[in-house]
Scaffold this motif. Structure first.
Motif, short mmCIF file in Angstrom:
data_model
loop_
_atom_site.label_atom_id
_atom_site.label_comp_id
_atom_site.label_asym_id
_atom_site.label_seq_id
_atom_site.Cartn_x
_atom_site.Cartn_y
_atom_site.Cartn_z
N ARG A 41 -27.37 -68.01 -69.94
CA ARG A 41 -28.41 -68.19 -70.96
C ARG A 41 -29.48 -67.11 -70.85
O ARG A 41 -29.93 -66.54 -71.83
CB ARG A 41 -29.05 -69.56 -70.83
N ASP A 42 -29.88 -66.79 -69.64
CA ASP A 42 -30.92 -65.79 -69.43
C ASP A 42 -30.46 -64.37 -69.77
O ASP A 42 -31.25 -63.53 -70.17
CB ASP A 42 -31.41 -65.83 -67.98
N GLN A 43 -29.18 -64.09 -69.61
CA GLN A 43 -28.64 -62.75 -69.86
C GLN A 43 -28.29 -62.50 -71.33
O GLN A 43 -28.29 -61.36 -71.78
CB GLN A 43 -27.40 -62.51 -69.00
N SER A 46 -30.29 -60.11 -74.15
CA SER A 46 -30.23 -58.65 -74.02
C SER A 46 -28.91 -58.07 -74.50
O SER A 46 -28.79 -56.86 -74.66
CB SER A 46 -30.47 -58.25 -72.56
N THR A 47 -27.90 -58.89 -74.77
CA THR A 47 -26.60 -58.38 -75.20
C THR A 47 -26.49 -58.21 -76.71
O THR A 47 -25.66 -57.44 -77.18
CB THR A 47 -25.46 -59.32 -74.77
N GLY A 48 -27.30 -58.96 -77.46
CA GLY A 48 -27.16 -58.93 -78.91
C GLY A 48 -25.92 -59.66 -79.39
O GLY A 48 -25.52 -59.55 -80.54
N LEU A 49 -25.28 -60.40 -78.51
CA LEU A 49 -24.02 -61.09 -78.83
C LEU A 49 -24.18 -62.59 -78.94
O LEU A 49 -23.21 -63.32 -78.86
CB LEU A 49 -22.97 -60.78 -77.76
N CYS A 50 -25.40 -63.06 -79.11
CA CYS A 50 -25.58 -64.51 -79.16
C CYS A 50 -26.26 -64.91 -80.46
O CYS A 50 -26.86 -64.10 -81.15
CB CYS A 50 -26.40 -65.00 -77.97
N GLN A 51 -26.11 -66.16 -80.77
CA GLN A 51 -26.71 -66.74 -81.98
C GLN A 51 -27.30 -68.09 -81.58
O GLN A 51 -26.61 -68.91 -80.98
CB GLN A 51 -25.64 -66.93 -83.05
#
Length: 82
Positions: A41-43, A46-51
């Motif tokens: 969850r914390d990472q 920064s990836t731009g791969l979550c919604q």
């Protein structure tokens, strides 16, 4: 199948495209499961791969989280079409 710890430390590749799924199979130790999920969850931001998803179940079907996601996706598609 790839173990999560191998992906986290860079020994294995994670998902390669959006058609692949991620399945988390917990080991049954609550503190380990919680720690792994908290790290992910914390990472993610920064990836731009979550919604972000609203995971509160509808009062009329509190156990139907998958159906709720399908309805949300349909609603989002309808908004884009407008």
């Amino acid at each position: 199948m790839t173990e999560l710890w191998r992906v986290i430390i860079g020994l294995a590749e994670g998902r390669r495209d959006a058609s692949q799924i991620t399945l988390f199979d917990s080991v049954g130790f609550a503190i380990e499961d919680f720690s792994a999920l908290r790290y992910i969850r914390d990472q993610l931001p920064s990836t731009g791969l979550c919604q972000q998803l609203d995971m509160l179940a509808d009062p009329d079907a509190p156990r139907d989280l998958f159906g709720m996601l399908l309805r949300a996706a349909s609603a989002k598609t309808a908004q884009v079409a407008l």
